[in-house]
Design an enzyme around this catalytic site. Structure first.
Site, mmCIF file in Angstrom:
data_model
loop_
_atom_site.group_PDB
_atom_site.id
_atom_site.type_symbol
_atom_site.label_atom_id
_atom_site.label_comp_id
_atom_site.label_asym_id
_atom_site.label_seq_id
_atom_site.Cartn_x
_atom_site.Cartn_y
_atom_site.Cartn_z
ATOM 1 N N LYS A 11 -3.398 10.646 -7.196
ATOM 2 C CA LYS A 11 -4.604 10.210 -7.051
ATOM 3 C C LYS A 11 -4.973 11.206 -6.480
ATOM 4 C CE LYS A 11 -4.690 6.503 -4.158
ATOM 5 N NZ LYS A 11 -3.489 5.567 -3.983
ATOM 6 N N ASP A 30 -6.032 11.199 -1.304
ATOM 7 C CA ASP A 30 -6.645 10.710 -2.204
ATOM 8 C C ASP A 30 -7.201 9.353 -3.031
ATOM 9 O OD1 ASP A 30 -4.921 8.659 -0.444
ATOM 10 O OD2 ASP A 30 -3.177 8.746 -1.714
ATOM 11 N N ARG A 31 -7.824 9.071 -1.853
ATOM 12 C CA ARG A 31 -9.151 7.564 -2.851
ATOM 13 C C ARG A 31 -9.978 8.012 -1.882
ATOM 14 N NH1 ARG A 31 -6.873 1.949 -0.189
ATOM 15 N NH2 ARG A 31 -4.585 1.783 -0.888
HETATM 16 C C1 VG1 Z 1 -2.342 -0.293 -1.817
HETATM 17 C C2 VG1 Z 1 -3.530 -0.059 -3.000
HETATM 18 C C3 VG1 Z 1 -2.676 0.599 -4.316
HETATM 19 C C4 VG1 Z 1 -2.750 1.536 -3.858
HETATM 20 C C5 VG1 Z 1 -1.844 1.848 -2.564
HETATM 21 C C6 VG1 Z 1 -2.016 3.321 -1.799
HETATM 22 O O1 VG1 Z 1 -1.206 -0.814 -2.576
HETATM 23 O O2 VG1 Z 1 -3.598 -1.700 -3.557
HETATM 24 O O3 VG1 Z 1 -3.743 0.400 -5.192
HETATM 25 O O4 VG1 Z 1 -1.738 2.606 -5.063
HETATM 26 O O5 VG1 Z 1 -2.496 0.724 -1.660
HETATM 27 O O6 VG1 Z 1 -3.325 4.404 -1.661
HETATM 28 P P1 VG1 Z 1 -0.463 -1.905 -1.961
HETATM 29 O O7 VG1 Z 1 0.653 -2.587 -2.172
HETATM 30 O O8 VG1 Z 1 -1.005 -2.910 -1.093
HETATM 31 O O9 VG1 Z 1 -1.656 -3.282 -2.825
HETATM 32 V V1 VG1 Z 1 -2.594 4.559 -0.927
HETATM 33 O O10 VG1 Z 1 -4.055 5.954 -0.640
HETATM 34 O O11 VG1 Z 1 -1.978 3.876 0.840
HETATM 35 O O12 VG1 Z 1 -1.801 5.995 -1.282
HETATM 36 CO CO CO Z 2 -4.440 7.142 0.271
#
Ligand code: VG1
Ligand code: CO
Length: 543
Positions: free
Chosen positions: A376, A281-282
């Site tokens: 995403k 998703d990233r």
């Molecule tokens: C992180 C990112 C956030 C994103 C989340 C899940 O969260 O900062 O922007 O939505 O990961 O992404 P945190 O709470 O660690 O800042 V993924 O690619 O793990 O589904």
């Molecule tokens: Co992800």
């Protein structure tokens, strides 16, 4: 029916974070851990009897075992049909696509996303609702509440399924369908983008390198970029999903995707580089000789989206998470469309997308997406970039220079202090919160604080409020510092410090980012006492 009801007891700490429940693999392997959480998901839902559940994961260690357990539990709990990605694989955006297309009741995705995998790594599980998006907070909190009162779980006594073979099996009245995880997703991408134009681009000699980071997007990228769009084989690197991601962090940023950055900075670099994370998703975007920050990427995509057939009618609005840079706000202003600011985590975009208020959304953490699904979507972002490059036929560096000249440049960086002492991190945030009221007007060197607050979000669609979503410090020169604690880690606490400075003057657009942010970095430490409180002299990861 061979349903077995197993007595169990609540297990501490099963509260989902920013994106599902994430723990060490060893924790998930303890008896009842996975089962309790899955049963709690089902116990918090109503009306799924006979309906469809979508199931898949990013292929990390324990994915295969967990899938077998969940299939048997979903069948025992009364789902009528379970759609499982072949070999248990399904990227997060593809899962969202399949849930929507097949009007499933919901889906379970097994992933700890960008966290490392393997027997000593992390595992994760998240529930998505019928709109294909991550469960909103009301549901994740209800699941958590169920984990605290659970007394039994239900599971079918049945042999393991062969997940490698496409086809349907009857499991005590529940139909389990192993499907091709790529087909529906590819079909959706073909509707959004001009594949012929991208094919022409590759035919003209345009070179690309896509790093799948040994994670789930490998098969998707091979099928779409190489087999469908005609990119030469070898365009996709690290394209075989591995249970431990080859021992790396499957996190597409300049630190963990260093190999790609080096290839793109070399004299013979390809024209375009991209990478995606564990669950797909990233995305990370790199041009020859230039790294594009996710915040800038969102702004460029918003400004150019109309070039792609799927967005030719224009955007209804855009949304970004609060810590994401305000580069996209300027584009929204020029386009005269709304720009929404939400807390971190994709679940907060769902309502805006469902209501048709936003078309594009993005986060500074390399997440970009649109209303085509409710997650995403890494490959989608790469394809939108490709379609724009195919239409404009200009190098990425030129597109960026052009964009900054028109809108100004937002120098942006995130400093992560990983695995710091949890109490020290809480103390730092608590201390900041206590100082908030008096910060406005205070000067630090040449910089003066204009406003400071603890970000709270009021969802304009369902009226819900989410508080304590990050400390914001706005300075008089338009720059900004944000502090928050990560909600995805599994050890200690991770402090994230987000730094942003705006530079309107094109003569000053070629600076090094850390250089340009140097004064602000000093202020961030002066305000929060980061070094003193964490005992760290420098961040562990700078992106
Ligand atoms: C992180 C990112 C956030 C994103 C989340 C899940 O969260 O900062 O922007 O939505 O990961 O992404 P945190 O709470 O660690 O800042 V993924 O690619 O793990 O589904
Ligand atoms: Co992800």
């Amino acid at each position: 029916m061979n349903v077995r009801t197993v007595a169990t007891r609540p297990i501490e700490g099963q509260r989902p974070g920013t994106s599902g429940l994430r723990k060490k693999v060893a924790v998930f392997q303890t008896p009842g851990y996975l089962e309790n959480f899955v049963q709690a998901i089902f116990d918090s839902l109503q009306g799924f009897e006979g309906k469809t559940l979508v199931l898949g994961g990013d292929g990390r260690f324990y994915n295969d075992r967990a899938i077998q357990i969940i299939v048997k539990m979903a069948a025992a709990n009364g789902f009528g049909r379970i759609l499982v990605g072949r070999r248990g694989l399904l990227s997060t955006p593809a899962a969202s696509c399949v849930i929507r297309k097949h009007q499933a009741f919901g889906g379970i995705i097994l992933s700890a996303s960008h966290n490392p995998g393997g027997p000593d790594g992390d595992f994760g599980i998240k529930y998505n609702t019928h709109n294909g998006g991550p469960a909103p907070e009301a549901i994740t909190e209800a699941i958590f509440a169920k984990t605290r009162e659970i007394a039994r779980y239900r599971i079918l006594e049945a042999p393991d399924l062969d997940l490698g073979r496409l086809g349907t099996t009857d499991l005590d009245g529940t139909s389990v369908e192993v499907f091709d995880p790529i087909a529906d997703y590819l079909e959706l991408m073909q509707r959004l983008f001009d594949f012929d134009r991208i094919r022409d681009l590759f035919r003209s000699g345009f070179r690309m390198r896509f790093d799948a980071m040994s994670a789930v997007t490998g098969p998707y990228a091979h099928a779409i970029l190489e087999q469908t769009l005609g990119a030469p084989s070898g365009t996709v690197v690290h394209g075989d999903p591995k249970p431990d991601f080859g021992g790396h962090h499957p996190d597409p940023n300049p630190v963990y995707a260093r190999e790609l950055i080096e290839a793109m900075m070399a004299p013979d670099a390809p024209d375009f580089g991209a990478a995606s994370d564990g669950d797909g998703d990233r995305n990370m975007i790199v041009g020859r000789g230039i790294y594009v920050t996710p915040s800038d990427s969102l702004a460029v995509l918003a400004a150019n989206a109309k070039l792609a057939p799927g967005y030719a009618a224009g955007l209804a609005g855009v949304a970004r998470s609060m810590p994401t840079s305000r580069a996209v706000d300027r584009v929204a202003e020029a386009l005269r469309i709304a720009c929404y600011e939400t807390p971190t985590g994709w679940k907060f975009f769902g309502n805006l997308l469902d209501a048709g208020m936003a078309t594009l959304c993005g986060e500074e953490s390399a997440g970009t997406g649109s209303d085509h699904v409710r997650e995403k979507d890494g490959l989608w972002a790469v394809l939108l970039w490709l379609d724009i490059l195919a239409a404009r036929r200009e190098p990425v560096a030129e597109i960026m220079r052009d964009h900054w000249a028109r809108y100004g440049r937002h120098y942006y960086s995130r400093h992560d202090y990983e695995e710091v002492d949890a109490e020290a991190a809480q103390g730092l945030i608590g201390h900041l919160r206590a100082r908030l009221a008096g910060l406005a007007g205070e000067a630090f060197g040449d910089l003066r604080v204009e406003q400071a607050d603890d970000f709270a979000y009021h969802d304009p669609v369902d009226g819900s409020t989410s508080e304590h979503q990050g400390i914001r410090v706005l300075l008089e020169d338009g720059s900004r510092i944000v502090y928050r604690l990560s909600g995805t880690g599994t050890a200690g606490a991770t402090l994230r410090v987000y730094l942003e400075a705006f530079e309107p003057d094109p003569d000053r657009h070629a600076q090094d980012t850390q250089e340009a942010l140097r004064p602000l970095i000093a202020v961030a430490d002066a305000i929060a006492g980061i070094k003193e409180r964490t005992g760290r002299s420098a961040p562990s990861v700078i992106t």
